[in-house]
Design a protein around this motif. Structure first.
Motif, PDB file in Angstrom:
ATOM      1  N   LEU A  90      35.836 -12.555   0.682  1.00 28.20           N
ATOM      2  CA  LEU A  90      34.979 -12.654   1.715  1.00 28.20           C
ATOM      3  C   LEU A  90      34.515 -11.267   1.803  1.00 28.20           C
ATOM      4  N   ARG A  91      35.180 -10.077   1.829  1.00 33.12           N
ATOM      5  CA  ARG A  91      34.776  -9.184   1.912  1.00 33.12           C
ATOM      6  C   ARG A  91      33.844  -8.514   0.965  1.00 33.12           C
ATOM      7  N   THR A  92      34.076  -8.832  -0.369  1.00 25.98           N
ATOM      8  CA  THR A  92      33.031  -8.622  -1.468  1.00 25.98           C
ATOM      9  C   THR A  92      31.624  -9.235  -0.945  1.00 25.98           C
ATOM     10  N   ALA A  93      31.784 -10.576  -0.458  1.00 28.38           N
ATOM     11  CA  ALA A  93      30.676 -11.280  -0.217  1.00 28.38           C
ATOM     12  C   ALA A  93      29.836 -10.379   0.939  1.00 28.38           C
ATOM     13  N   ALA A  94      30.482  -9.913   2.030  1.00 27.62           N
ATOM     14  CA  ALA A  94      30.054  -9.248   3.036  1.00 27.62           C
ATOM     15  C   ALA A  94      29.162  -7.967   2.573  1.00 27.62           C
ATOM     16  N   ASP A  95      29.877  -7.219   1.856  1.00 27.18           N
ATOM     17  CA  ASP A  95      29.447  -6.023   1.219  1.00 27.18           C
ATOM     18  C   ASP A  95      28.187  -6.428   0.424  1.00 27.18           C
ATOM     19  N   GLY A  96      28.138  -7.581  -0.337  1.00 21.33           N
ATOM     20  CA  GLY A  96      26.933  -8.092  -1.186  1.00 21.33           C
ATOM     21  C   GLY A  96      25.630  -8.475  -0.104  1.00 21.33           C
ATOM     22  N   LEU A  97      26.140  -9.164   0.816  1.00 23.64           N
ATOM     23  CA  LEU A  97      25.340  -9.674   1.791  1.00 23.64           C
ATOM     24  C   LEU A  97      24.442  -8.244   2.519  1.00 23.64           C
ATOM     25  N   VAL A  98      25.077  -7.349   2.866  1.00 28.10           N
ATOM     26  CA  VAL A  98      24.239  -5.972   3.467  1.00 28.10           C
ATOM     27  C   VAL A  98      23.410  -5.574   2.429  1.00 28.10           C
ATOM     28  N   SER A  99      24.039  -5.369   1.110  1.00 24.76           N
ATOM     29  CA  SER A  99      23.252  -4.724   0.082  1.00 24.76           C
ATOM     30  C   SER A  99      21.829  -5.512  -0.315  1.00 24.76           C
ATOM     31  N   THR A 100      22.149  -6.930  -0.434  1.00 31.41           N
ATOM     32  CA  THR A 100      20.909  -7.982  -0.585  1.00 31.41           C
ATOM     33  C   THR A 100      20.171  -7.719   0.474  1.00 31.41           C
ATOM     34  N   TRP A 101      20.702  -7.904   1.642  1.00 26.17           N
ATOM     35  CA  TRP A 101      19.541  -7.796   2.769  1.00 26.17           C
ATOM     36  C   TRP A 101      18.778  -6.697   2.830  1.00 26.17           C
ATOM     37  N   GLY A 102      19.416  -5.593   2.714  1.00 21.93           N
ATOM     38  CA  GLY A 102      18.769  -4.388   2.532  1.00 21.93           C
ATOM     39  C   GLY A 102      17.595  -4.278   1.492  1.00 21.93           C
ATOM     40  N   ALA A 103      17.925  -4.965   0.308  1.00 30.28           N
ATOM     41  CA  ALA A 103      17.125  -4.943  -0.780  1.00 30.28           C
ATOM     42  C   ALA A 103      15.955  -5.851  -0.559  1.00 30.28           C
ATOM     43  N   LYS A 104      16.249  -6.926   0.173  1.00 32.26           N
ATOM     44  CA  LYS A 104      15.062  -7.866   0.275  1.00 32.26           C
ATOM     45  C   LYS A 104      14.203  -7.279   1.460  1.00 32.26           C
ATOM     46  N   VAL A 105      14.651  -6.656   2.264  1.00 35.92           N
ATOM     47  CA  VAL A 105      13.851  -5.952   3.564  1.00 35.92           C
ATOM     48  C   VAL A 105      13.031  -4.925   2.658  1.00 35.92           C
ATOM     49  N   ARG A 106      13.429  -4.022   1.968  1.00 35.95           N
ATOM     50  CA  ARG A 106      12.501  -3.046   1.090  1.00 35.95           C
ATOM     51  C   ARG A 106      11.477  -3.758   0.282  1.00 35.95           C
ATOM     52  N   HIS A 107      11.929  -4.840  -0.290  1.00 43.89           N
ATOM     53  CA  HIS A 107      10.982  -5.615  -1.124  1.00 43.89           C
ATOM     54  C   HIS A 107       9.944  -6.144  -0.271  1.00 43.89           C
ATOM     55  N   HIS A 108      10.131  -6.679   0.879  1.00 44.75           N
ATOM     56  CA  HIS A 108       9.140  -7.116   1.945  1.00 44.75           C
ATOM     57  C   HIS A 108       8.190  -6.117   2.567  1.00 44.75           C
ATOM     58  N   VAL A 109       8.992  -4.827   2.642  1.00 45.02           N
ATOM     59  CA  VAL A 109       8.027  -3.806   3.175  1.00 45.02           C
ATOM     60  C   VAL A 109       6.921  -3.370   2.083  1.00 45.02           C
ATOM     61  N   GLU A 110       7.599  -3.415   1.022  1.00 46.53           N
ATOM     62  CA  GLU A 110       6.613  -2.840  -0.341  1.00 46.53           C
ATOM     63  C   GLU A 110       5.446  -3.928  -0.437  1.00 46.53           C
ATOM     64  N   ALA A 111       5.622  -5.161  -0.216  1.00 50.16           N
ATOM     65  CA  ALA A 111       4.582  -6.362  -0.068  1.00 50.16           C
ATOM     66  C   ALA A 111       3.814  -6.172   1.336  1.00 50.16           C
ATOM     67  N   HIS A 112       4.435  -5.728   2.114  1.00 47.71           N
ATOM     68  CA  HIS A 112       3.637  -5.723   3.579  1.00 47.71           C
ATOM     69  C   HIS A 112       3.902  -4.401   4.183  1.00 47.71           C
ATOM     70  N   PRO A 113       3.288  -3.372   3.693  1.00 42.70           N
ATOM     71  CA  PRO A 113       3.447  -2.203   4.341  1.00 42.70           C
ATOM     72  C   PRO A 113       3.177  -2.046   5.807  1.00 42.70           C
ATOM     73  N   TYR A 114       3.924  -1.020   6.343  1.00 46.64           N
ATOM     74  CA  TYR A 114       4.007  -0.774   7.778  1.00 46.64           C
ATOM     75  C   TYR A 114       2.381  -0.268   8.181  1.00 46.64           C
ATOM     76  N   ALA A 115       1.995  -0.637   9.269  1.00 48.13           N
ATOM     77  CA  ALA A 115       0.407  -0.176   9.728  1.00 48.13           C
ATOM     78  C   ALA A 115       0.886   1.075  10.667  1.00 48.13           C
ATOM     79  N   GLU A 116      -0.420   1.792  10.621  1.00 46.13           N
ATOM     80  CA  GLU A 116      -0.225   3.088  11.408  1.00 46.13           C
ATOM     81  C   GLU A 116       0.294   3.027  12.782  1.00 46.13           C
ATOM     82  N   ALA A 117       0.137   1.956  13.416  1.00 45.73           N
ATOM     83  CA  ALA A 117       0.575   1.867  14.896  1.00 45.73           C
ATOM     84  C   ALA A 117       2.131   1.641  14.912  1.00 45.73           C
ATOM     85  N   GLU A 118       2.748   1.009  13.577  1.00 47.77           N
ATOM     86  CA  GLU A 118       4.045   0.644  13.411  1.00 47.77           C
ATOM     87  C   GLU A 118       4.762   1.933  12.766  1.00 47.77           C
ATOM     88  N   LEU A 119       4.183   2.657  12.298  1.00 44.16           N
ATOM     89  CA  LEU A 119       4.649   3.887  11.788  1.00 44.16           C
ATOM     90  C   LEU A 119       4.776   5.023  12.871  1.00 44.16           C
TER      91      LEU A 119
END
Length: 284
Positions: A90-119
């Motif tokens: 379960l702790r292995t899964a939790a570690d994977g969850l945090v890593s996977t979520w971070g990777a998915k977020v960064r992928h989403h940012v690459e596809a949808h870059p922050y606007a100037e107001a968001e930056l």
């Protein structure tokens, strides 16, 4: 007899979010293996603050990541059939969850870059913050029930007699206003886990819910006990009609996911759907 688990879920947008024309910040995802009877559920609550302006997406990515990582460890959990091994996995899964979520977020940012107001809000310096979310997840594998949680919300198990218990330790950082989050620098420091063996502890069903469900309750400290009894009755009859009420009264989004054990007396409902939509309230 193979122990089988059924999943149910529902969400309702909060009245404050409707008023302010904000999207639903909660997310829920369920998965079942109809052959083996295993099941996984996850709920997440995006923070909704202006600094977390993509938290609805963050919550959606959180439940996908949680279900993916819990499903990944199921074969080993089955093979070991040992609560102590399941805790390590379960702790292995939790570690994977945090890593996977971070990777998915960064992928989403690459596809949808922050606007100037968001930056200008600092999104460039802290890429994950805009997606801030809690996450609660549970996997049921035969007689073993695995819980993990980061942030607020409630994870509750209910016995066949309607007695409810919260298997996870308290998070001392929760004060009703602030919550631990996947977007914090070291989210695993806020991780809470538990493994329950239904051969030792009586378990009929499990429910996970975001904090919008319990917050408007008069009995804020013990509402989940009565809710556990109601859910057990519901599982023996059917209906999730009252999920919309807290969202209307408290104003926050509400989301709940259930795992229902099919071999408990009175519960034999193979027709239960994986997702039960929340009925419209009167006047809609």
């Amino acid at each position: 007899m193979t122990v089988r688990w059924t999943t149910l879920s529902g969400s309702s947008i909060g009245s404050v979010h409707v008023r302010d024309q904000l999207p639903l910040q909660d997310a829920v995802l369920t998965w079942t293996d109809p052959n083996a009877g295993h099941a996984v559920v996850a709920v997440a609550d995006g923070h909704g603050h202006k600094l977390h302006f993509r938290s609805d997406t963050g919550a959606a990515l959180a439940v996908v990541s949680a279900v993916e990582e819990l499903r990944r460890i199921l074969p080993e959990v089955v093979a070991a059939d040992d609560p102590s091994v399941a805790e390590e996995l379960l702790r292995t899964a939790a570690d994977g969850l945090v890593s996977t979520w971070g990777a998915k977020v960064r992928h989403h940012v690459e596809a949808h870059p922050y606007a100037e107001a968001e930056l200008a809000l600092g999104a460039g310096e802290d890429v994950l913050r805009a997606y801030g979310s809690t996450v609660l997840a549970c996997a049921a594998v035969g007689d073993l029930v695995l819980f993990l949680q980061i942030g607020d919300g409630d994870s509750v198990l209910v016995s066949a007699h309607g007695e409810a218990d919260r298997p996870l330790p308290e998070d001392p950082s929760l004060d009703g206003l602030h919550t631990s989050s996947l977007c914090q620098p070291r989210p695993l420091e806020a991780l809470r886990t538990a493994v329950v063996d239904a051969r030792v502890d009586d378990v009929a069903l499990v429910f996970l819910c975001t904090d919008g469900f319990g917050r408007p309750r008069v009995d804020s400290a013990g509402w989940w006990r009565e809710t556990g009894q109601q859910l057990l009755e519901f599982s023996r009859s059917r209906g999730l009609h009252w999920l919309a009420e807290p969202a209307q009264v408290g104003g926050d989004d509400t989301t709940m996911a259930l795992l229902v054990r099919s071999d408990v007396a009175g519960i034999d409902r193979p027709d239960l759907a994986d997702t039960v939509p929340v009925p419209e309230t009167a006047g809609d």
